[in-house]
Enzyme design. Structure first.
Site: not given
Ligand code: PBG
Length: 318
Positions: A185, A242
């Site tokens: 991520k 992601k």
């Molecule tokens: C945080 C989390 C995020 C998303 C899913 N879980 C955002 C971040 O890491 O700040 C993003 C999902 C999206 O942008 O659709 N645990």
């Protein structure tokens, strides 16, 4: 390529509703609340989530990933509500499993919807405390698993969390609950609309100004592979990359190196870009949706977590 029949005949990858995980936001109130930066997406009430699960079953969408919007007044520095057994996530999970038990439910394991500072973990000094955060994540995950969640999806990027989650699940007799780790991520600008959707606390009010101390540097591939290897060794059943479309090279590498069920998250910013361009008449909305989702299949992904899931499933003729 002269006729549709021959294009279909030689097609190398196919997108079907079975490839989709529906990304959904639940809130504590009644009715739906549209998310301004994500036209077509609304925060849903618990009852509406249950109806959506029935809809997913009808459309052939195998699973739903649920994310909570929490009232700002209920947040604190420790994200205490994350482990509330009767919190909105657990209520939504139960309602969805009651309404459509055949649909898999996936829960986000991370503290950011519940912390007033918007970080995914606990802050100690000026840092996110890795191990203290994992302890809280385990409590959160067990509560979600007991509520009936099928897949735990840790999105926090703390080191060692998959192993601790797996250990805790085994110890509690919850060994059938799966883990899909957000293994690679990246710290990304493409999460912007999501933070709006879940009403995330404003970063920088406490702790680091951004999430770069725990989410990955967008320049790195080899590190992504090491992250995936660690999560698999710790017991992840499935892995995720992601954001999605800007990271298709990572998806492809992970698929080739590990041969594990690999998912990609088409995140909020990707959704918003397609919708904004389409609403301006600059791209064809339906074609762009299906082309973007199909690209993940071409890259080798087992499936895609996407806010487009119900629309795409309908377009695919479900
Ligand atoms: C945080 C989390 C995020 C998303 C899913 N879980 C955002 C971040 O890491 O700040 C993003 C999902 C999206 O942008 O659709 N645990």
């Amino acid at each position: 390529r002269q006729a549709d029949w021959v294009r279909r005949l030689v097609r190398e990858s196919v997108l079907t509703p079975a490839d989709l995980i529906w990304s959904m936001v639940v809130h504590e109130g009644e009715g739906e609340v549209p998310v301004a930066s994500m036209p077509g997406v609304s925060r849903l009430s618990v009852d509406q989530c249950a109806q959506a699960a029935v809809e997913a079953r009808k459309l052939g969408i195998p699973a739903i990933a649920i994310f909570p919007h929490i009232d700002g007044a209920k947040k604190d520095a420790a994200g205490s509500l994350a482990a509330a057994p009767n919190g909105v996530v657990c209520r939504a999970v139960k309602a969805m499993k009651d309404a459509a038990p055949e649909v898999g439910i996936m829960c986000d394991v991370a503290l950011d919807p519940f912390t007033d500072h918007g970080h995914d973990g606990i802050i100690e000094g000026d840092k996110i405390a890795n191990d203290a955060t994992i302890e809280r994540l385990v409590e959160q995950a067990l509560v979600q698993a007991r509520a009936g969640c099928d897949i735990l999806a840790p999105s926090d990027m703390m080191d060692g969390r998959c192993g601790k989650l797996r250990e805790a699940l085994e110890a509690e007799g919850l060994q059938d609950v799966m883990i899909m780790s957000y293994a690679a991520k990246f710290a990304s600008a493409f999460y912007g609309p999501y933070r709006d959707a879940i009403g995330s606390g404003k970063l920088g009010t406490a702790g680091p100004a951004d999430k770069k101390t725990y989410q990955m540097d967008s320049a790195n591939t080899e590190e992504a592979l090491r992250e995936v290897a660690l999560d698999i060794a710790e017991g992840a059943d499935m892995v995720m990359v992601k954001p999605g479309m800007p990271y298709l090279d990572i998806v492809s590498r992970v698929v080739r190196e590990f041969n594990m069920p690999t998912f990609a998250f088409q995140v909020s910013g990707e959704y918003a870009m397609i919708m904004a361009a389409a609403q301006n008449g600059w791209i064809d909305e339906e074609r762009a949706i299906l082309e973007s989702l199909g690209a993940f299949k071409r890259a080798g992904a087992a499936g895609i977590i996407t806010y487009f899931a119900p629309r795409a499933a309908r377009m695919l003729g479900a």
